[in-house]
Design a protein around this motif. Structure first.
Motif, short mmCIF file in Angstrom:
data_model
loop_
_atom_site.label_atom_id
_atom_site.label_comp_id
_atom_site.label_asym_id
_atom_site.label_seq_id
_atom_site.Cartn_x
_atom_site.Cartn_y
_atom_site.Cartn_z
N LEU A 62 0.84 -1.19 0.00
CA LEU A 62 0.00 0.00 0.00
C LEU A 62 0.88 1.25 0.00
O LEU A 62 2.04 1.22 0.40
N ASP A 63 0.31 2.37 -0.43
CA ASP A 63 1.04 3.62 -0.56
C ASP A 63 0.61 4.57 0.56
O ASP A 63 -0.42 5.21 0.48
N HIS A 64 1.40 4.61 1.63
CA HIS A 64 1.13 5.47 2.79
C HIS A 64 -0.26 5.22 3.39
O HIS A 64 -1.06 6.15 3.52
N PRO A 65 -0.58 3.99 3.76
CA PRO A 65 -1.88 3.74 4.40
C PRO A 65 -1.97 4.45 5.75
O PRO A 65 -1.02 4.49 6.51
N ARG A 66 -3.12 5.04 6.02
CA ARG A 66 -3.28 5.79 7.26
C ARG A 66 -4.40 5.19 8.12
O ARG A 66 -4.24 4.11 8.68
N PHE A 67 -5.56 5.83 8.19
CA PHE A 67 -6.56 5.41 9.15
C PHE A 67 -7.53 4.41 8.53
O PHE A 67 -7.71 4.36 7.32
N MET A 68 -8.18 3.64 9.41
CA MET A 68 -8.96 2.48 8.98
C MET A 68 -10.35 2.49 9.63
O MET A 68 -10.58 3.17 10.62
N ALA A 69 -11.26 1.71 9.03
CA ALA A 69 -12.59 1.51 9.59
C ALA A 69 -13.05 0.11 9.22
O ALA A 69 -12.61 -0.46 8.21
N VAL A 70 -13.95 -0.44 10.02
CA VAL A 70 -14.41 -1.81 9.83
C VAL A 70 -15.89 -1.79 9.46
O VAL A 70 -16.71 -1.20 10.17
N ALA A 71 -16.24 -2.45 8.36
CA ALA A 71 -17.63 -2.53 7.91
C ALA A 71 -18.41 -3.54 8.74
O ALA A 71 -17.83 -4.36 9.47
N ASP A 72 -19.73 -3.51 8.59
CA ASP A 72 -20.59 -4.43 9.35
C ASP A 72 -20.27 -5.89 9.06
O ASP A 72 -20.44 -6.75 9.93
N ASP A 73 -19.78 -6.18 7.85
CA ASP A 73 -19.46 -7.57 7.52
C ASP A 73 -18.05 -7.96 7.95
O ASP A 73 -17.59 -9.07 7.65
N GLY A 74 -17.36 -7.06 8.65
CA GLY A 74 -16.02 -7.35 9.15
C GLY A 74 -14.89 -6.97 8.22
O GLY A 74 -13.71 -7.11 8.59
N THR A 75 -15.18 -6.45 7.03
CA THR A 75 -14.12 -6.06 6.09
C THR A 75 -13.41 -4.81 6.58
O THR A 75 -14.05 -3.84 7.00
N LEU A 76 -12.08 -4.84 6.53
CA LEU A 76 -11.28 -3.69 6.90
C LEU A 76 -11.13 -2.76 5.71
O LEU A 76 -10.73 -3.18 4.62
N PHE A 77 -11.45 -1.48 5.90
CA PHE A 77 -11.27 -0.44 4.89
C PHE A 77 -10.14 0.47 5.33
O PHE A 77 -10.00 0.77 6.52
N GLU A 83 -2.19 7.09 -2.82
CA GLU A 83 -2.89 6.87 -4.09
C GLU A 83 -4.18 7.67 -4.15
O GLU A 83 -4.94 7.54 -5.11
N ASN A 84 -4.44 8.46 -3.11
CA ASN A 84 -5.66 9.27 -3.02
C ASN A 84 -6.90 8.40 -3.24
O ASN A 84 -7.76 8.71 -4.06
N ARG A 85 -6.97 7.34 -2.49
CA ARG A 85 -8.09 6.41 -2.65
C ARG A 85 -8.40 5.72 -1.33
O ARG A 85 -7.67 5.86 -0.33
N VAL A 86 -9.50 4.98 -1.33
CA VAL A 86 -9.86 4.10 -0.24
C VAL A 86 -9.89 2.68 -0.78
O VAL A 86 -10.38 2.44 -1.89
N VAL A 87 -9.37 1.73 0.00
CA VAL A 87 -9.37 0.33 -0.42
C VAL A 87 -10.03 -0.52 0.66
O VAL A 87 -10.07 -0.16 1.84
N ALA A 88 -10.55 -1.66 0.23
CA ALA A 88 -11.11 -2.67 1.13
C ALA A 88 -10.20 -3.88 1.13
O ALA A 88 -9.67 -4.27 0.08
N LEU A 89 -10.04 -4.49 2.31
CA LEU A 89 -9.14 -5.63 2.47
C LEU A 89 -9.91 -6.80 3.08
O LEU A 89 -9.82 -7.06 4.28
N PRO A 90 -10.68 -7.52 2.28
CA PRO A 90 -11.46 -8.63 2.82
C PRO A 90 -10.57 -9.81 3.21
O PRO A 90 -9.52 -10.04 2.62
N ASP A 91 -11.02 -10.55 4.22
CA ASP A 91 -10.37 -11.78 4.64
C ASP A 91 -11.45 -12.85 4.75
O ASP A 91 -11.83 -13.28 5.84
N ALA A 92 -11.95 -13.27 3.59
CA ALA A 92 -13.11 -14.17 3.57
C ALA A 92 -12.80 -15.53 4.17
O ALA A 92 -13.68 -16.16 4.77
#
Length: 382
Positions: A62-77, A83-92
């Motif tokens: 990742l390119d300078h990842p900073r702060f995170m949040a967790v969705a209701d289904d447990g996916t880490l965002f 990269e001036n973007r938001v990504v999701a990091l699922p661990d199915a």
């Protein structure tokens, strides 16, 4: 006069470093000016943890990842400002490592912080804009709304969001400078707005750069980590932790850490309140070594967890660690180092710098490293 002397010393050092012949004297000159720039190649860190804890890489590249949040289904965002973007990091498959990196949305005004609203929409703070993203089942953006605008840029351009139990939004807004009287009221403050955005007001002022804001799940109260001013020495002023209180003034730029009168602005009346020095200032709830740069804060394992990004305005480096602070509606004892290893104390070289911390749906602690580009997953061992 003190301000002029400090700036003059910095100017001399900068000019010297620009001269080809100054390279051999680079480190002594930097130390003399109270500077210890980050150095060392970025890479995977062999984390150092206390007995009873273990860690592994959850995501990388990742390119300078900073702060995170967790969705209701447990996916880490994760906000990825590089990269001036938001990504999701699922661990199915639940193996403790992200299955893939899903691009959620781009062009988000240098996204820094995230929070999920009760309706499942994703709130993203950019430098001057608060976005609300609507996501589809594949975790991709399908709708976008700008729900709040505030002063962008400045020396401290990151913005952090937290959602109070009643749904109101809190956004930290750093100062435009190291130390100065601000023209924009929202600078050096935490502002609040209704869930739908729109109009905002200053909730707490005098916070030079409250990068980390988090809600204590046990009480519903908000807490903020604050980066203190530079250029008054290795050990002044302390970094601080504050309970966020409506109407409170933490004192910047005229006062620091509750009791330290600023050498440049402490004898001038505040243009908004007329107060001088540390008059009318609320004290911090905890103080830490100056220049450690506390960023993300969360609550985990019966304590508060704070990521210390690491110093630059200090002759000897400090920070580059994650600390755990005993907690009972506030600090309840001395902090301990929870995660080390990011910096070699012998050489001062660092492979990474901790930035964001979040608690996953699985109960694990997730730590972003915005230098190495990693997300680490920390768990307690049974």
């Amino acid at each position: 006069m003190q301000r002029i002397l400090r700036l003059g010393l910095f100017a001399i050092v900068v000019v010297a470093l620009l001269l080809g012949g100054a390279y051999l004297f680079r480190e002594p000159l930097l130390r003399a000016a109270g500077i210890s720039l980050d150095r060392g190649a970025p890479g995977e860190t062999e984390l150092v943890l206390p007995a009873g804890y273990s860690a592994r890489v959850f995501a990388s590249g990742l390119d300078h990842p900073r702060f995170m949040a967790v969705a209701d289904d447990g996916t880490l965002f994760v906000a990825e400002p590089g990269e001036n973007r938001v990504v999701a990091l699922p661990d199915a498959d639940g193996d403790g490592a992200a299955d893939e990196v899903i691009e959620v949305g781009t062009d988000l005004d240098v996204a820094h912080s995230l929070a999920f609203a009760p309706d499942g929409s994703l709130l993203v703070t950019g430098s001057g804009t608060l976005f609300r993203l609507t996501l589809d089942e594949a975790r991709a953006e399908v709708g976008r709304e700008e729900i709040l605008r505030y002063a962008p840029g400045g020396q401290h351009s990151t913005r952090t969001i937290a959602i109070e139990p009643d749904g109101d939004l809190l956004i930290s807004h750093g100062s435009s400078c190291n130390v100065c009287w601000e023209e924009d009221e929202e600078r050096a403050s935490i502002i609040t707005a209704p869930p739908e955005g729109g109009e905002w007001r200053v909730l707490m002022r005098g916070l030079r750069n409250a990068v980390g804001v988090a809600i204590d799940p046990a009480t519903g109260e908000a807490w903020a980590t604050v980066n203190g001013r530079d250029l008054i020495g290795d050990d002044l002023p302390p970094e601080t932790l504050y309970r966020v209180v409506d109407g409170a003034d933490a004192g910047w730029p005229r006062c620091h850490a509750g009791t330290i009168v600023d050498p440049d602005f402490g004898d001038e009346p505040d243009p908004r309140t007329g107060l001088v020095g540390c008059e009318g200032v609320v004290p911090p709830d905890a103080k830490f070594q100056a220049h450690m740069a506390p960023l993300g804060i969360t609550f985990w394992d019966d304590g508060a967890v704070i990521a210390f990004h690491g110093s630059w305005n200090r002759s000897e480096k400090v920070g580059y660690e994650v600390w755990w602070l005993p907690w009972d509606d506030g600090p309840a004892g001395p902090p301990v180092t929870l995660i080390g290893g990011f910096m070699d104390p012998e050489t001062g070289d660092a492979s990474g710098r901790p930035a964001g911390v979040a608690v996953g749906a699985d109960g694990a602690l997730y730590v972003s490293d915005d230098k190495g580009g990693y997300i680490y997953r920390v768990v307690t061992e049974e």
